[in-house]
Write a protein that holds these residues in place. Structure first.
Motif, PDB file in Angstrom:
ATOM      1  N   ARG B 705       0.859  -0.862   0.263  1.00  0.00           N
ATOM      2  CA  ARG B 705       0.089  -0.037  -0.185  1.00  0.00           C
ATOM      3  C   ARG B 705       1.088   1.347  -0.144  1.00  0.00           C
ATOM      4  O   ARG B 705       1.381   1.379   0.513  1.00  0.00           O
ATOM      5  N   SER B 707       0.174   4.402  -0.896  1.00  0.00           N
ATOM      6  CA  SER B 707      -0.536   5.714  -1.184  1.00  0.00           C
ATOM      7  C   SER B 707      -0.205   7.079  -0.697  1.00  0.00           C
ATOM      8  O   SER B 707       1.253   7.195  -0.457  1.00  0.00           O
ATOM      9  N   GLU B 709      -0.742   9.733   0.577  1.00  0.00           N
ATOM     10  CA  GLU B 709      -0.922   9.734   2.207  1.00  0.00           C
ATOM     11  C   GLU B 709       1.056   8.878   2.991  1.00  0.00           C
ATOM     12  O   GLU B 709       1.580   9.589   3.778  1.00  0.00           O
TER      13      GLU B 709
END
Lengths: 169, 741
Positions: B705, B707, B709
């Motif tokens: 993951r 991202s 962010e």
């Protein structure tokens, strides 16, 4: 119970009636297929499978140094005895009865008609069998006897698994 | 990731090892998903999230070891679960069914790795199963086929029900099946390592026995010394020599001390015996597992069997926490499935018939496991039609298996037990006989080989119960079986290198250009009444043990078999020739010869020595790294990549463990995953940064993951780099040595 009464199991072996004290006898069994064990002393007549456990079959006559009993065969009766955690089957010809009988002199009990029935000592027989087996090995690891006196269970190839099972590695 | 890129990262052997690790891990992960899908609260957000996380971890690991199809399929499954999490689709029994089937298919696909064609076909099957529930990559989506959708059955009143109620009732009777046990907090150990420890502990036991024998000898000698001293004193009594008297006194003192020492020594060997017992019990427990996984497998088999026959069956389980040896659990699975299939196919009546008989329309099969001393007892009971003993009795006579007299005398239980006999339980006869017993002879044989027993009891119209008594632990090994004088013997297969034919008269025989001694087993294993000479040419097994080879001539070679080894006990163990015994499928005792004893017979006077074990050489170091990931395959892959660069690598399976290690040891590099149980990667990094000692440690994140962010958070925490899974060596090196090295 008074001291002079014994709980015994009466059986015949080679035409002779004998008795064993019930406290040694766990059950009366019918032998399964008996595998003979080459190189074993005469007192150990073979081994069979009793509910997944390997149980040696002992020859009472050979252990008592009174000749040889008949070879144990499937279906023969036997007394399953347990002495100090060691189980063994004593082959007999026929189990006659379980009874409480008065003790006579010289290791015997008196049956209903007052005839003496000799008592065998299962504990002594099993200990004798263990001693005989150890004599095959030779007591000392380094004694130069044949064939091979070294402990059969030493060395890396035998791996002990627990609760009674051994693995070969 | 293409195969050739992977081979740039790993040796072929290494890749094979990593994939094996992956497969082990996948099995565990898939088992968890199944348990969650079938367990209590299966549709809860928590359960769905856990299934998603497990699937996700698997996807990452599959990518790292280059299994693209698994990545694709787990991705789709994750998507299907995500739809439930997002509330786009409700959790239905049909969906639970589909998840279990998809997971089964995935497992089959992963297991079929040796045959790419089969694996590809299985992957397609999983795609078909996934199609109704998830988005598949373009070109992968199979044509919608009515047969491939979720299977449903209609109840009498038209309600949609699950074909098998195993899911629901499994949850009711067994709230624990949901896998509250987090497998990732457990230590994973190769079974071989435990076996090595068991082996070492076993040898210790033999050492102890030898010491005890020596101590006994010492006591005997001490007694002898006492007697000699007594004689000396008797002799001295008349002589009146003060000097000799003083010597006699010294001997007396020494003799007493010797007696005390040997008594103390005996006590200490007793203490050693107790400690060894603890050690052995502890090691045995390491190999234990609960019945949970076994039951899950049985539930699956039952589901499949019910689907095939259309029977309605409910499974109730009890005793999931009963422990037994992994080997026993593995060996007993197929027989149990066989019994379940029999129950579904022949035992449980069709719903209409059940209702007529006053039973509930849905059949019930109960499986219970419990410990009983050194045994595990497993009971499988169905409430079906049972065995028609009367009819079976007639059949046995009609088919000439039993005499009329025997059939008349036999108790009902004995008649039922005849179903275990080969032939009586053949498929042709099974339906006629009692609607029972397909392959029961094989079931019994398997159980007997394990050292267990199986019994069957049945009440006509009420059902049938099988009771299995199994050893808690067992030792299975491979052996070569052969016959001598009509008896079967075994030799450990590890020491058998060939099967040949030899001249009976030869004392030696050429093996690999060398003449080795021939041991005639018909002589060594002579039994009373055995006939003397056999044929001139005989089969023989070639044994190699501790650098020595020999040929053992036998009467007949039976072939290699898997056997359960039994200890000989105090009466037979002293015999040098035997290493143990086993029990054949028909219940006969078979002796296992000790290769060492045979070698000593063939080479008299030779002392056996074990080959020296070479010390492993430690690689030169360039720093200490910590790899944190909940996938073992990924940990091992990263470890391998880093080790090749000269790093010493420790691993941790979650943030908590990593935090613990980082407190104890100084690390020059920490590579961590983000999503992990207990303590996630970002939280771990937060803690590390807050600690003075690790505030500056270079950290690399490896995650699927990534991202914007995550990147922002990573920068804030001063992370050196962020690598998207699957990890490759090139990606790792780029991040590690970005500033040149």
């Amino acid at each position: 119970m008074p001291d002079d009464l014994k709980n015994v199991i009466v059986f015949t072996l080679a035409g002779v009636r004998s008795a064993a004290e019930l406290r040694w006898v766990r059950e009366v069994i019918s032998l399964g297929f008996v595998t003979s064990v080459p190189t074993a002393p005469p007192g150990i007549a073979g081994a069979f499978n009793l509910r997944g456990h390997l149980v040696p079959v002992l020859d009472i006559a050979a252990l008592a140094r009174a000749g040889h009993g008949a070879s144990p065969r499937q279906g023969d009766s036997a007394l399953l005895v347990e002495i100090d955690g060691v189980s063994a089957a004593l082959r007999v010809d026929k189990v006659e009865e379980v009874a409480t009988l008065p003790a006579a002199d010289a290791g015997a009990v008196l049956d209903g008609r007052g005839r003496p029935v000799p008592l065998i000592d299962p504990a002594a027989l099993v200990r004798q069998a263990i001693a005989d087996a150890n004599a095959v090995r030779g007591d000392d690891d380094d004694a130069p006897a044949q064939p091979t006196p070294r402990d059969p269970t030493t060395g890396a190839r035998v791996r002990l698994a627990f609760d009674g099972d051994t693995t070969l590695g | 990731m293409a195969e050739r890129d992977l081979l740039a990262d790993f040796d072929p052997d290494e890749l094979a090892m990593l994939r094996q690790l992956f497969r082990d891990e996948a099995h565990e992960a898939l088992e968890q998903v199944t348990a969650r899908a079938q367990g209590a609260g299966a549709g809860s957000l928590e359960a769905v999230l856990e299934m998603m996380r497990t699937t996700h971890t698997l996807k990452g690991a599959a990518g790292t070891v280059g299994l693209d199809a698994v990545v694709e399929l787990t991705h789709a499954l994750e998507g299907a679960l995500a739809a439930v999490r997002n509330g786009q689709r409700p959790w239905t029994p049909a969906f639970a069914d589909a998840v279990v089937e998809i997971v089964d298919g995935l497992r089959a696909h992963i297991d079929a790795h040796a045959d790419p064609a089969v694996a590809a076909a299985l992957a397609n099957r999983v795609r078909e199963l996934l199609a109704p529930w998830a988005e598949l990559p373009r070109g992968r989506r199979p044509p919608r086929d009515d047969d491939t959708g979720p299977t449903r059955a209609l109840d009498g009143d038209g309600t949609v029900v699950d074909e098998v109620d195993a899911t629901a009732t499994g949850g009711v009777t067994n709230p624990d099946l949901s896998g509250s046990h987090d497998a990732r907090t457990l230590l994973r150990v190769e079974p071989e390592r435990v076996d090595e420890l068991m082996s070492a502990a076993g040898e210790l036991l033999f050492d102890r026995n030898r010491i005890e024998r020596r101590v006994q000898l010492l006591r005997t000698l001490t007694r002898d010394l006492g007697r000699v001293r007594q004689e000396l004193r008797d002799q001295l009594a008349g002589a009146g020599s003060p000097a000799l008297g003083a010597i006699e006194g010294q001997i007396a003192t020494l003799s007493t001390q010797l007696a005390q020492t040997s008594a103390a020594l005996l006590d200490e060997t007793e203490a050693m015996r107790r400690t060894l017992g603890d050690l052995q019990r502890g090691l045995t427990r390491v190999r234990m597992q609960t019945a949970r996984a076994l039951f899950a497998q049985l539930a699956r088999a039952l589901r499949a069997a019910s689907r095939a026959t259309g029977a309605k069956v409910e499974l109730r389980t009890r005793g999931e926490d009963t422990e037994f040896d992994k080997t026993v659990a593995e060996k007993v699975t197929d027989p149990l499935i066989q019994i379940l299939r029999n129950a579904v196919a022949h035992g449980i009546e069709p719903p209409a018939e059940r209702v007529l008989r006053g039973k509930a329309a849905t059949g019930v099969i109960q499986i219970a496991a419990r410990a009983e001393g050194n045994l595990v007892v497993v009971e499988i009971a169905d409430d079906g039609r049972g065995v028609d003993v009367k009819k079976l009795r007639e059949r046995l006579v009609e088919r000439g298996r039993w005499t009329a007299a025997r059939a008349a005398l036999a108790s009902d239980d004995e008649v039922v037990a005849a179903l275990f006999d080969p032939g009586v339980s053949s498929r042709d006869e099974a339906d006629e006989l009692a609607g029972r017993g397909v392959g029961l002879d094989l079931v019994r044989e398997t159980i007997a080989r394990l050292g267990g027993e199986i019994r069957m009891s049945s009440t006509p119209g009420k059902g049938t119960t099988f009771t299995l008594r199994l050893p808690v632990s067992t030792a299975v090994t491979h052996a070569m079986l052969f016959k001598v004088h009509g008896q079967v013997y075994a030799l450990p297969n590890a020491q058998v290198i060939d099967v040949i034919t030899v001249d009976a008269a030869s004392a030696t025989w050429p093996v690999g250009g060398e003449r080795v001694p021939v041991v005639e087993l018909s002589r060594l294993l002579a039994t009373p009444g055995a006939t003397g000479d056999g044929p001139a040419r005989r089969p023989a097994v070639v044994v190699a043990y501790a650098d020595k080879r020999l040929v053992c001539s036998v009467d007949k070679v039976i072939g290699p078999r898997e056997i359960v080894v039994k200890q000989l006990g105090p009466l037979l163990a002293p015999l040098p020739l035997y290493a143990g015994a086993t029990i054949s499928g028909s219940g006969k005792v078979q002796l296992i010869l000790d290769p060492a004893a045979l070698v000593r017979t063939a080479y008299p006077g030779h002392t056996l020595t074990d080959p020296a074990i070479a010390e492993p050489v430690r690689a030169s170091l360039s720093g200490r790294a910590l790899v944190v990931d909940d996938s073992r395959a990924i940990r091992e892959a990263l470890m391998s990549m880093l080790a090749r660069e000269g790093w010493i690598v420790d691993t941790a399976e979650d943030g908590v463990r990593a935090w613990g290690l980082a407190q104890e040891l100084h690390y020059d590099l920490i590579v961590t995953d983000l999503e992990m149980p207990r303590l996630g990667g970002l939280e771990l990094i937060g803690k590390l940064r807050a600690d003075r000692r690790t505030a500056q440690t270079p950290i690399v994140i490896v995650s699927s993951r990534v991202s914007p962010e995550h990147r922002r958070r990573a920068r804030e925490l001063g992370v050196r780099g962020l690598i998207a899974k699957p990890v490759t060596r090139r990606k790792l090196l780029e991040v590690l040595y970005a500033d040149g090295r």
